[in-house]
Design a protein around this motif. Structure first.
Motif, PDB file in Angstrom:
ATOM      1  N   PRO A  61      17.565  82.813 -50.202  1.00  0.00           N
ATOM      2  CA  PRO A  61      18.819  82.803 -50.945  1.00  0.00           C
ATOM      3  C   PRO A  61      20.017  83.162 -50.075  1.00  0.00           C
ATOM      4  CG  PRO A  61      17.614  84.832 -51.365  1.00  0.00           C
ATOM      5  CD  PRO A  61      16.712  83.964 -50.524  1.00  0.00           C
ATOM      6  N   ASN A  62      21.156  82.619 -50.439  1.00  0.00           N
ATOM      7  CA  ASN A  62      22.431  83.027 -49.852  1.00  0.00           C
ATOM      8  C   ASN A  62      23.339  83.427 -51.000  1.00  0.00           C
ATOM      9  OD1 ASN A  62      22.287  82.806 -46.956  1.00  0.00           O
ATOM     10  ND2 ASN A  62      21.964  80.616 -47.272  1.00  0.00           N
ATOM     11  N   LEU A  63      23.118  84.657 -51.482  1.00  0.00           N
ATOM     12  CA  LEU A  63      23.756  85.159 -52.688  1.00  0.00           C
ATOM     13  C   LEU A  63      24.653  86.350 -52.380  1.00  0.00           C
ATOM     14  CD1 LEU A  63      20.538  85.212 -54.899  1.00  0.00           C
ATOM     15  CD2 LEU A  63      22.398  83.562 -55.099  1.00  0.00           C
ATOM     16  N   VAL A 110      25.628  76.778 -53.133  1.00  0.00           N
ATOM     17  CA  VAL A 110      24.645  76.448 -54.168  1.00  0.00           C
ATOM     18  C   VAL A 110      23.327  77.147 -53.866  1.00  0.00           C
ATOM     19  CG1 VAL A 110      23.367  74.572 -55.291  1.00  0.00           C
ATOM     20  CG2 VAL A 110      25.721  74.194 -54.513  1.00  0.00           C
ATOM     21  N   ASN A 111      22.765  77.807 -54.872  1.00  0.00           N
ATOM     22  CA  ASN A 111      21.438  78.401 -54.768  1.00  0.00           C
ATOM     23  C   ASN A 111      20.563  77.852 -55.887  1.00  0.00           C
ATOM     24  OD1 ASN A 111      21.239  80.869 -52.674  1.00  0.00           O
ATOM     25  ND2 ASN A 111      23.334  80.720 -53.461  1.00  0.00           N
ATOM     26  N   VAL A 112      19.340  77.461 -55.539  1.00  0.00           N
ATOM     27  CA  VAL A 112      18.408  76.849 -56.482  1.00  0.00           C
ATOM     28  C   VAL A 112      17.209  77.772 -56.648  1.00  0.00           C
ATOM     29  CG1 VAL A 112      16.969  74.820 -56.958  1.00  0.00           C
ATOM     30  CG2 VAL A 112      19.167  74.552 -55.773  1.00  0.00           C
ATOM     31  N   PRO A 113      16.798  78.073 -57.876  1.00  0.00           N
ATOM     32  CA  PRO A 113      15.636  78.947 -58.065  1.00  0.00           C
ATOM     33  C   PRO A 113      14.380  78.360 -57.430  1.00  0.00           C
ATOM     34  CG  PRO A 113      16.795  78.582 -60.138  1.00  0.00           C
ATOM     35  CD  PRO A 113      17.367  77.619 -59.142  1.00  0.00           C
ATOM     36  N   ALA A 114      13.529  79.233 -56.932  1.00  0.00           N
ATOM     37  CA  ALA A 114      12.271  78.797 -56.315  1.00  0.00           C
ATOM     38  C   ALA A 114      11.193  78.720 -57.384  1.00  0.00           C
ATOM     39  CB  ALA A 114      11.874  79.754 -55.208  1.00  0.00           C
ATOM     40  N   VAL A 115      11.397  77.813 -58.339  1.00  0.00           N
ATOM     41  CA  VAL A 115      10.441  77.601 -59.423  1.00  0.00           C
ATOM     42  C   VAL A 115      10.200  76.101 -59.547  1.00  0.00           C
ATOM     43  CG1 VAL A 115      11.167  79.677 -60.655  1.00  0.00           C
ATOM     44  CG2 VAL A 115      12.281  77.492 -61.176  1.00  0.00           C
ATOM     45  N   ALA A 116       9.197  75.748 -60.333  1.00  0.00           N
ATOM     46  CA  ALA A 116       8.938  74.335 -60.577  1.00  0.00           C
ATOM     47  C   ALA A 116      10.147  73.691 -61.248  1.00  0.00           C
ATOM     48  CB  ALA A 116       7.701  74.180 -61.455  1.00  0.00           C
ATOM     49  N   ARG A 142      22.012  91.933 -60.801  1.00  0.00           N
ATOM     50  CA  ARG A 142      21.323  91.202 -61.864  1.00  0.00           C
ATOM     51  C   ARG A 142      21.950  91.467 -63.237  1.00  0.00           C
ATOM     52  NH1 ARG A 142      15.887  89.435 -60.475  1.00  0.00           N
ATOM     53  NH2 ARG A 142      15.523  89.839 -58.285  1.00  0.00           N
ATOM     54  N   LEU A 143      22.595  92.633 -63.417  1.00  0.00           N
ATOM     55  CA  LEU A 143      23.183  92.974 -64.700  1.00  0.00           C
ATOM     56  C   LEU A 143      24.646  92.572 -64.786  1.00  0.00           C
ATOM     57  CD1 LEU A 143      21.566  96.483 -65.307  1.00  0.00           C
ATOM     58  CD2 LEU A 143      20.774  94.235 -66.062  1.00  0.00           C
ATOM     59  N   ILE A 178      20.448  83.233 -60.677  1.00  0.00           N
ATOM     60  CA  ILE A 178      19.149  82.997 -60.054  1.00  0.00           C
ATOM     61  C   ILE A 178      18.066  83.822 -60.737  1.00  0.00           C
ATOM     62  CG2 ILE A 178      17.818  83.440 -57.942  1.00  0.00           C
ATOM     63  CD1 ILE A 178      19.332  80.837 -57.840  1.00  0.00           C
ATOM     64  N   ALA A 179      18.380  85.066 -61.099  1.00  0.00           N
ATOM     65  CA  ALA A 179      17.411  85.908 -61.804  1.00  0.00           C
ATOM     66  C   ALA A 179      17.020  85.284 -63.141  1.00  0.00           C
ATOM     67  CB  ALA A 179      17.982  87.302 -62.017  1.00  0.00           C
TER      68      ALA A 179
END
Length: 254
Positions: A98-100, A163-169, A212-213, A222-223
């Protein structure tokens, strides 16, 4: 349309290959990237040694250019007449990890998009939010979609998209959110270790304190399994403090 792609992981990185393939039907794609990994190099440029550029055959087919420089150097080279003149769009990535939040200041991938913006070009940085990422297909498809939108609508001068993309399906991605930059920092960042000869050395590590909050931030998106798009501008001036600081009436001491 001519598209320049680059990264901070090297010319043969799988994320760059996925990005290059995804953008191929949008126009001419030229790949110029470092000849070795340059992660976390930030917006550094090469001033005190010659920059070199070599044509290389890419494993997935076609050719690209490898440079001994940084990602920012690669964009500068890509804008020059030596590689065919300025592109219409710069896309950096796809970065594994991530680059967050405030971390984007360290990123060579984000710096490449920043350099594109400095050169007056619409630019995008794309990352997958996992350091162990091996599947870049969803991020590549979204990069293609967003690149088409940016090519059509443009971006304000001095601004680029992170742009950040979640590492999920793919089917688990919860949507797309336009976000602000989160407040991301670390505690106990420097770990002291001892080498076999008893000498001290130091390693960057630390525990992450994230946002995250903080709804609306890139870290929060992303969370929640969403793709985060954060507009970043080159002007780092704190406008609020600018006004307040003038009220200090600071003078050169006599």
């Amino acid at each position: 349309m001519k598209i320049l792609v680059t990264n901070d992981d090297g010319i043969h990185a799988p994320g760059l290959a996925a990005l290059r393939a995804a953008l191929a039907d949008l126009g001419e794609v030229i790949a110029i990237a470092p000849d070795r990994p340059r992660s976390a190099c930030g917006h550094s440029v090469t001033l005190h040694k010659p920059l070199r550029l070599a044509r290389v055959r890419l494993a997935e087919g076609g050719e690209g250019f490898a440079s001994n420089g940084t990602p920012s150097d690669c964009v500068a080279l890509g804008v020059s007449e030596h590689t065919g003149g300025p592109p219409d769009l710069v896309v950096a990535g796809i970065n594994p990890g991530p680059n967050l939040g405030w971390d984007l200041t360290y990123s060579g991938t984000v710096a490449a998009a920043m350099e594109g913006a400095i050169c007056g070009l619409p630019s995008i940085a794309v990352s997958v939010a996992s350091y162990g990422a091996t599947d870049f297909s969803a991020a590549a498809d979204f990069a293609r979609y967003l690149s088409g939108a940016v090519a059509k609508r443009g971006l304000p001068q001095g601004t680029f998209l992170n742009v950040n993309v979640p590492a999920v399906a793919r089917q688990e991605i919860a949507g797309v959110e336009i976000t602000c930059q989160g407040r991301l920092r670390y505690e106990n960042r420097i770990e002291r270790r001892t080498d076999p000869r008893g000498g001290a050395y130091f390693w960057f590590s630390g525990d992450r304190i994230d946002s995250r909050l903080q709804p609306g931030s890139d870290v929060h998106a992303i969370a929640g399994g969403k793709i985060s798009i954060t507009p970043i501008r080159l002007d780092l001036t704190d406008q609020g403090l600018l006004t307040g600081l003038r009220e200090w009436n600071l003078q050169w001491p006599e």
